[in-house]
Design a protein around this motif. Sequence first.
Motif, PDB file in Angstrom:
ATOM      1  N   LEU A 100       7.863   9.384   2.264  1.00  0.00           N
ATOM      2  CA  LEU A 100       9.052  10.171   1.902  1.00  0.00           C
ATOM      3  C   LEU A 100      10.303   9.599   2.588  1.00  0.00           C
ATOM      4  O   LEU A 100      11.346   9.400   1.939  1.00  0.00           O
ATOM      5  CB  LEU A 100       8.843  11.631   2.327  1.00  0.00           C
ATOM      6  CG  LEU A 100      10.068  12.545   2.255  1.00  0.00           C
ATOM      7  CD1 LEU A 100      10.432  12.846   0.797  1.00  0.00           C
ATOM      8  CD2 LEU A 100       9.818  13.860   3.007  1.00  0.00           C
ATOM      9  N   LEU A 101      10.195   9.353   3.887  1.00  0.00           N
ATOM     10  CA  LEU A 101      11.368   8.861   4.627  1.00  0.00           C
ATOM     11  C   LEU A 101      11.824   7.510   4.094  1.00  0.00           C
ATOM     12  O   LEU A 101      13.017   7.279   3.900  1.00  0.00           O
ATOM     13  CB  LEU A 101      11.028   8.726   6.119  1.00  0.00           C
ATOM     14  CG  LEU A 101      10.973  10.026   6.909  1.00  0.00           C
ATOM     15  CD1 LEU A 101      10.370   9.787   8.287  1.00  0.00           C
ATOM     16  CD2 LEU A 101      12.370  10.636   7.059  1.00  0.00           C
ATOM     17  N   ILE A 102      10.877   6.636   3.828  1.00  0.00           N
ATOM     18  CA  ILE A 102      11.238   5.256   3.475  1.00  0.00           C
ATOM     19  C   ILE A 102      11.682   5.139   2.018  1.00  0.00           C
ATOM     20  O   ILE A 102      12.663   4.472   1.709  1.00  0.00           O
ATOM     21  CB  ILE A 102      10.070   4.296   3.793  1.00  0.00           C
ATOM     22  CG1 ILE A 102       9.817   4.320   5.301  1.00  0.00           C
ATOM     23  CG2 ILE A 102      10.367   2.868   3.306  1.00  0.00           C
ATOM     24  CD1 ILE A 102       8.539   3.664   5.749  1.00  0.00           C
ATOM     25  N   ASP A 110      -1.240   8.497  -6.850  1.00  0.00           N
ATOM     26  CA  ASP A 110      -1.548   7.061  -6.948  1.00  0.00           C
ATOM     27  C   ASP A 110      -0.828   6.271  -5.861  1.00  0.00           C
ATOM     28  O   ASP A 110      -1.392   5.371  -5.250  1.00  0.00           O
ATOM     29  CB  ASP A 110      -1.102   6.496  -8.315  1.00  0.00           C
ATOM     30  CG  ASP A 110      -2.085   6.865  -9.401  1.00  0.00           C
ATOM     31  OD1 ASP A 110      -3.140   7.457  -9.063  1.00  0.00           O
ATOM     32  OD2 ASP A 110      -1.784   6.598 -10.583  1.00  0.00           O
ATOM     33  N   GLN A 111       0.444   6.618  -5.665  1.00  0.00           N
ATOM     34  CA  GLN A 111       1.212   5.908  -4.620  1.00  0.00           C
ATOM     35  C   GLN A 111       0.571   6.129  -3.246  1.00  0.00           C
ATOM     36  O   GLN A 111       0.427   5.197  -2.454  1.00  0.00           O
ATOM     37  CB  GLN A 111       2.656   6.408  -4.593  1.00  0.00           C
ATOM     38  CG  GLN A 111       3.498   5.883  -5.750  1.00  0.00           C
ATOM     39  CD  GLN A 111       4.839   6.602  -5.859  1.00  0.00           C
ATOM     40  OE1 GLN A 111       4.985   7.764  -5.454  1.00  0.00           O
ATOM     41  NE2 GLN A 111       5.822   5.926  -6.419  1.00  0.00           N
ATOM     42  N   LEU A 112       0.170   7.385  -3.010  1.00  0.00           N
ATOM     43  CA  LEU A 112      -0.420   7.707  -1.707  1.00  0.00           C
ATOM     44  C   LEU A 112      -1.741   6.961  -1.518  1.00  0.00           C
ATOM     45  O   LEU A 112      -1.990   6.385  -0.439  1.00  0.00           O
ATOM     46  CB  LEU A 112      -0.627   9.225  -1.595  1.00  0.00           C
ATOM     47  CG  LEU A 112      -0.963   9.753  -0.211  1.00  0.00           C
ATOM     48  CD1 LEU A 112       0.119   9.404   0.798  1.00  0.00           C
ATOM     49  CD2 LEU A 112      -1.157  11.273  -0.245  1.00  0.00           C
ATOM     50  N   ALA A 113      -2.556   6.956  -2.565  1.00  0.00           N
ATOM     51  CA  ALA A 113      -3.862   6.277  -2.462  1.00  0.00           C
ATOM     52  C   ALA A 113      -3.642   4.776  -2.206  1.00  0.00           C
ATOM     53  O   ALA A 113      -4.308   4.182  -1.355  1.00  0.00           O
ATOM     54  CB  ALA A 113      -4.670   6.493  -3.733  1.00  0.00           C
ATOM     55  N   GLY A 114      -2.685   4.176  -2.918  1.00  0.00           N
ATOM     56  CA  GLY A 114      -2.408   2.750  -2.740  1.00  0.00           C
ATOM     57  C   GLY A 114      -1.911   2.452  -1.330  1.00  0.00           C
ATOM     58  O   GLY A 114      -2.318   1.474  -0.700  1.00  0.00           O
ATOM     59  N   ALA A 117      -4.658   2.712   1.209  1.00  0.00           N
ATOM     60  CA  ALA A 117      -5.538   1.530   1.152  1.00  0.00           C
ATOM     61  C   ALA A 117      -4.887   0.357   1.906  1.00  0.00           C
ATOM     62  O   ALA A 117      -5.555  -0.364   2.645  1.00  0.00           O
ATOM     63  CB  ALA A 117      -5.812   1.153  -0.302  1.00  0.00           C
ATOM     64  N   LEU A 118      -3.583   0.213   1.741  1.00  0.00           N
ATOM     65  CA  LEU A 118      -2.882  -0.868   2.458  1.00  0.00           C
ATOM     66  C   LEU A 118      -2.907  -0.644   3.971  1.00  0.00           C
ATOM     67  O   LEU A 118      -3.085  -1.580   4.746  1.00  0.00           O
ATOM     68  CB  LEU A 118      -1.421  -0.926   2.014  1.00  0.00           C
ATOM     69  CG  LEU A 118      -1.099  -1.753   0.784  1.00  0.00           C
ATOM     70  CD1 LEU A 118       0.405  -1.695   0.520  1.00  0.00           C
ATOM     71  CD2 LEU A 118      -1.528  -3.201   0.983  1.00  0.00           C
ATOM     72  N   LEU A 119      -2.729   0.627   4.365  1.00  0.00           N
ATOM     73  CA  LEU A 119      -2.775   0.944   5.799  1.00  0.00           C
ATOM     74  C   LEU A 119      -4.137   0.542   6.372  1.00  0.00           C
ATOM     75  O   LEU A 119      -4.236  -0.011   7.467  1.00  0.00           O
ATOM     76  CB  LEU A 119      -2.532   2.447   6.029  1.00  0.00           C
ATOM     77  CG  LEU A 119      -1.081   2.908   5.908  1.00  0.00           C
ATOM     78  CD1 LEU A 119      -1.001   4.422   5.714  1.00  0.00           C
ATOM     79  CD2 LEU A 119      -0.281   2.521   7.156  1.00  0.00           C
ATOM     80  N   THR A 120      -5.177   0.829   5.604  1.00  0.00           N
ATOM     81  CA  THR A 120      -6.522   0.470   6.054  1.00  0.00           C
ATOM     82  C   THR A 120      -6.662  -1.052   6.148  1.00  0.00           C
ATOM     83  O   THR A 120      -7.173  -1.581   7.135  1.00  0.00           O
ATOM     84  CB  THR A 120      -7.561   1.046   5.066  1.00  0.00           C
ATOM     85  OG1 THR A 120      -7.374   2.448   5.030  1.00  0.00           O
ATOM     86  CG2 THR A 120      -8.980   0.727   5.477  1.00  0.00           C
TER      87      THR A 120
END
Length: 441
Positions: A100-102, A110-114, A117-120
């Motif tokens: 949200l901030l960025i 979908d954005q959250l899941a993606g 996954a990147l954070l992981t």
Amino acid sequence: MPSPAVPAPADADRSVARLQLPGREVDLPIVVGSEDEHGVGIGRLRDQTGYITVDPGFGNTAACNSAITFIDGERGILRYRGYPIEELAEKSSFVEVAWLLIFGELPTSDQLAGFRALLTDEQLLHEGMRYHFEGFPPHGHPMAMLSAMINACGCYHPELLAPEMDDERLIRATATLMSKVCTIAAFSYKMTQGRRMEYPDPSLSYCRNFLHMMFSRPHRRHEPPLQVVRALTKFLILHADHEQNCSTSTVRMVGSSGANVFASVASGVCALWGPLHGGANMAVIEMLRQIQEGGDDPRSIVAKVKDRKFRLMGFGHRVYKNFDPRAKILEETCGELLDTLGVSDPLLEIARELAEIALTDDYFLERKLYPNVDFYSGIILRAIGIPLNMFTVMFSIGRVPGWIAHWYELYQDPERRICRPRQIYTGSGRREYVEMDARGC
Ligand code: CMC
């Protein structure tokens, strides 16, 4: 905002402010924000008149326009991208708030899941970074390690240092920074303990994974209760951004030279370290411990503060002249966490007693000094098991999304210029150089 005590003449032009200087007058544009904040644009004042403005500590200077965070310090209001902090702390996850901030909007599923996954993907450090850690003395401060390692991390991601940035690259840089700061923090802790680093666990959420890296051991996996995870989530959300504070302004200042996001965020960590900023969370606990150990009782601490022997740490704020909404939430979270864990921390009682004395004392009332975000946060961190010298590291982990959001907002600003304040010179006038012989050396 114009003072209601001085009504403007009926025919006054409300889009300009007239400044009277010796021998001349100049009209300056009035800038109005979306929450009706009013500023006077002085960007061309020197060109027009030869005068500059003087504002040490920037207490009355807007250095930029920003659409990220709104604070009304008189009314104790804090909102990220329009959402009240109370609601975000109650309902959201830290990862969601970071997005949200960025990027300005709550993420779709979908954005959250993606993003998750990147954070992981980014949790592991390059094996080469192990040697950087080995170069630090065993009791080096974790804030020094954090800022150095963030900068070092950039060396392993040259593709994210390129001068051009876009949303896709920024998502990757954000995931890299947000994940790696947790791994770096946990690694530096394990080093001071003489223990083996626990690898991140990709099956865990952001907060659980951090706690796992900090506290699991090869023979004993750390399984924190839900309340601990929730308290840590709230702590991180409440620290995620706070508009143009000292560290964020540092990030923007460094970024304004065109420096990459890793270098800019590393500089934010350094600015945060000081006891008047993020370092206050450590200083509060040191002060409370001093009281607990019998050196001073709360009343004598307050008396010494009024004698200006030192400042009451965790009190006062440049912007809040009423309560800090983050302190309110953290005090409640503190009480709930200790209750559910069935532990008592005498420091919480001491903190409450200290606050009660200060909040009824004229010195604090007249100066509008209230508990700030750092007053209760350390008690939560203690309950979670975070060592005192890592408290400001925890603040940094929370603030990373805010720093990135501001770096990117500046990067995208078509009117961006290098930050370069002026000064009023007060040194000596021109002098003749005195040769070494003539100085009797
Ligand atoms: N204890 C005692 N007096 C204080 C305090 C305090 N904590 N804070 C401000 N004052 C007094 C100050 O002495 C001055 O009095 P006078 O006008 O009589 O000289 C008046 O209040 C105004 O203070 P200031 O220094 O002009 O205020 P500032 O806006 O420049 O400073 C501050 C803001 C946060 C640095 C300051 O309140 C402070 O030092 N607080 C203690 C450290 C702290 O808790 N920092 C964390 C800030 S919140 C989280 C963050 O940003 O990281």
